[in-house]
Scaffold this motif. Structure first.
Motif, short mmCIF file in Angstrom:
data_model
loop_
_atom_site.label_atom_id
_atom_site.label_comp_id
_atom_site.label_asym_id
_atom_site.label_seq_id
_atom_site.Cartn_x
_atom_site.Cartn_y
_atom_site.Cartn_z
N PRO A 91 -52.82 -86.00 -9.08
CA PRO A 91 -52.30 -85.45 -10.33
C PRO A 91 -50.81 -85.69 -10.46
O PRO A 91 -50.03 -85.36 -9.55
CB PRO A 91 -52.62 -83.95 -10.22
CG PRO A 91 -52.70 -83.69 -8.76
CD PRO A 91 -53.23 -84.95 -8.14
N SER A 92 -50.40 -86.25 -11.58
CA SER A 92 -49.00 -86.60 -11.76
C SER A 92 -48.69 -86.79 -13.23
O SER A 92 -49.59 -86.89 -14.06
CB SER A 92 -48.67 -87.89 -10.99
OG SER A 92 -49.49 -88.96 -11.44
N LYS A 93 -47.42 -86.83 -13.56
CA LYS A 93 -47.00 -87.11 -14.92
C LYS A 93 -45.72 -87.94 -14.89
O LYS A 93 -44.94 -87.88 -13.93
CB LYS A 93 -46.77 -85.83 -15.71
CG LYS A 93 -45.58 -85.00 -15.24
CD LYS A 93 -45.37 -83.78 -16.13
CE LYS A 93 -44.15 -82.97 -15.70
NZ LYS A 93 -43.93 -81.80 -16.59
N ARG A 94 -45.52 -88.72 -15.95
CA ARG A 94 -44.30 -89.50 -16.08
C ARG A 94 -43.25 -88.67 -16.81
O ARG A 94 -43.51 -88.14 -17.88
CB ARG A 94 -44.56 -90.81 -16.84
CG ARG A 94 -43.39 -91.78 -16.78
CD ARG A 94 -43.75 -93.10 -17.44
NE ARG A 94 -44.83 -93.76 -16.74
CZ ARG A 94 -44.69 -94.51 -15.65
NH1 ARG A 94 -43.48 -94.67 -15.11
NH2 ARG A 94 -45.72 -95.09 -15.08
N LEU A 95 -42.07 -88.53 -16.21
CA LEU A 95 -41.03 -87.69 -16.77
C LEU A 95 -40.43 -88.30 -18.03
O LEU A 95 -40.23 -89.52 -18.12
CB LEU A 95 -39.94 -87.45 -15.73
CG LEU A 95 -40.39 -86.70 -14.47
CD1 LEU A 95 -39.26 -86.59 -13.47
CD2 LEU A 95 -40.92 -85.31 -14.83
N ILE A 117 -42.45 -91.00 -11.85
CA ILE A 117 -43.69 -90.25 -11.71
C ILE A 117 -43.46 -89.01 -10.87
O ILE A 117 -42.91 -89.08 -9.77
CB ILE A 117 -44.80 -91.11 -11.06
CG1 ILE A 117 -45.04 -92.37 -11.88
CG2 ILE A 117 -46.07 -90.31 -10.90
CD1 ILE A 117 -45.57 -92.12 -13.27
N GLN A 118 -43.86 -87.86 -11.40
CA GLN A 118 -43.71 -86.60 -10.67
C GLN A 118 -45.08 -86.07 -10.26
O GLN A 118 -45.99 -85.96 -11.09
CB GLN A 118 -43.01 -85.57 -11.55
CG GLN A 118 -42.81 -84.21 -10.86
CD GLN A 118 -42.20 -83.19 -11.79
OE1 GLN A 118 -42.79 -82.80 -12.79
NE2 GLN A 118 -40.99 -82.78 -11.48
N LEU A 153 -47.85 -83.32 -9.24
CA LEU A 153 -48.13 -81.97 -9.72
C LEU A 153 -48.89 -81.19 -8.65
O LEU A 153 -49.74 -81.74 -7.96
CB LEU A 153 -48.97 -82.02 -11.00
CG LEU A 153 -48.35 -82.79 -12.17
CD1 LEU A 153 -49.33 -82.85 -13.33
CD2 LEU A 153 -47.03 -82.17 -12.60
N ALA A 170 -50.15 -76.39 -12.29
CA ALA A 170 -49.89 -77.60 -13.08
C ALA A 170 -50.90 -78.69 -12.75
O ALA A 170 -51.36 -79.43 -13.64
CB ALA A 170 -48.47 -78.10 -12.82
N TRP A 185 -53.71 -80.35 -15.22
CA TRP A 185 -53.88 -81.81 -15.31
C TRP A 185 -55.35 -82.19 -15.17
O TRP A 185 -55.88 -82.99 -15.94
CB TRP A 185 -53.04 -82.48 -14.23
CG TRP A 185 -53.21 -83.96 -14.11
CD1 TRP A 185 -52.45 -84.93 -14.72
CD2 TRP A 185 -54.19 -84.67 -13.32
NE1 TRP A 185 -52.90 -86.18 -14.37
CE2 TRP A 185 -53.96 -86.05 -13.52
CE3 TRP A 185 -55.22 -84.27 -12.48
CZ2 TRP A 185 -54.74 -87.04 -12.90
CZ3 TRP A 185 -56.01 -85.24 -11.87
CH2 TRP A 185 -55.77 -86.61 -12.08
N ARG A 212 -57.86 -84.06 -17.76
CA ARG A 212 -58.44 -85.36 -17.42
C ARG A 212 -59.96 -85.30 -17.42
O ARG A 212 -60.64 -86.23 -17.84
CB ARG A 212 -57.94 -85.83 -16.05
CG ARG A 212 -56.48 -86.22 -16.01
CD ARG A 212 -56.12 -87.31 -17.00
NE ARG A 212 -56.77 -88.57 -16.70
CZ ARG A 212 -56.24 -89.53 -15.93
NH1 ARG A 212 -55.06 -89.35 -15.37
NH2 ARG A 212 -56.89 -90.65 -15.72
N GLY A 231 -57.81 -91.59 -12.21
CA GLY A 231 -56.43 -91.43 -11.77
C GLY A 231 -55.92 -92.53 -10.87
O GLY A 231 -56.57 -93.56 -10.66
#
Length: 227
Positions: free
Chosen positions: A127-131, A142-143, A145, A149, A153, A157, A210
């Motif tokens: 699990p991650s997101k682009r800042l 990429i951060q 999670l 959080a 995610w 998904r 993912g």
């Protein structure tokens, strides 16, 4: 939440023109062997070992073409590797004595993933997101999670892949560090869900979800809920 029943990967590789059988390999590796421990300690070595199960020279997208997904997990019988592929795996390419190996040609599950069916799931995901622009010097990075959080995610998904999550529990796993600098933060999600889009669920099971699929993430295992 404890998910009841045994969680297995999908039985078929689905295409627009029809259904093709897929396979699941369960390996109980012999932890007394040095090569086994070397593989388990090195994500790149383990990836290469799993890719031995399918033909060589498939090009840069070999993993995706062969549908190879895998997961390492502890069970009551000890550590196990679950490996899924759309090509019949060649078990002779594993070293003699590498471990106890079982191969199943899977059928039936995907055809039963119809609208409204309840399932139990398991997935090791990244699990991650682009800042965004407000992140300053970290913009675009990429951060990973964790915690609530990460669960948010996963719920999003899962919904995008045809599963409405009913319950979810998450547990952080050991980070995967591949090729010296690539880091995948791994979270295991277990729980129950309802199928809302059968075709999307089938494709998610077969293709994975993912990042980090080459290193043990993304294998979505489903089991029909007992009525």
């Amino acid at each position: 939440m404890q998910v009841r029943g045994r969680l297995l990967g999908p039985p078929h590789r689905l295409y627009r023109g029809g259904v093709v059988t897929a396979w699941l390999v369960r390996i109980l590796p012999d932890l007394r062997r040095q090569d086994v421990n070397n593989d388990l300690a090195d994500p790149d070595r383990l990836h290469k070992r799993m890719m031995l199960l399918v033909p060589d020279e498939m090009g840069e997208e070999a993993r995706a073409q062969a549908g190879v997904l895998f997961r390492v997990e502890d069970t009551r019988n000890g550590l196990q590797l679950l490996v899924q592929s759309s090509m019949k795996p060649d078990l002779s390419r594993l070293p003699d004595g590498y471990g106890e190996i079982a191969l199943r040609e899977l059928d039936g599950l995907l055809s039963r993933l119809t609208m409204g069916v309840s399932v139990h799931y398991r997935i090791d995901a990244n699990p991650s997101k682009r800042l965004g622009k407000n992140a300053g010097p970290k913009t675009g990075k990429i951060q990973a999670l964790r915690g609530a959080a990460a669960e948010e995610w996963w719920v999003a998904r899962a919904a995008a892949n045809g599963l409405a999550v009913s319950t979810v529990s998450s547990q952080s796993q050991k980070d995967i560090r591949a090729k010296g600098s690539v880091r995948h933060a791994v979270v295991r999600f277990d729980g129950s869900a309802v199928v809302t889009d059968p075709e999307a669920v089938r494709m998610a099971v077969l293709q994975g979800i993912g990042r980090g699929k080459a290193y043990g993430c993304g294998l979505l295992s489903l089991a029909l809920a007992q009525r």
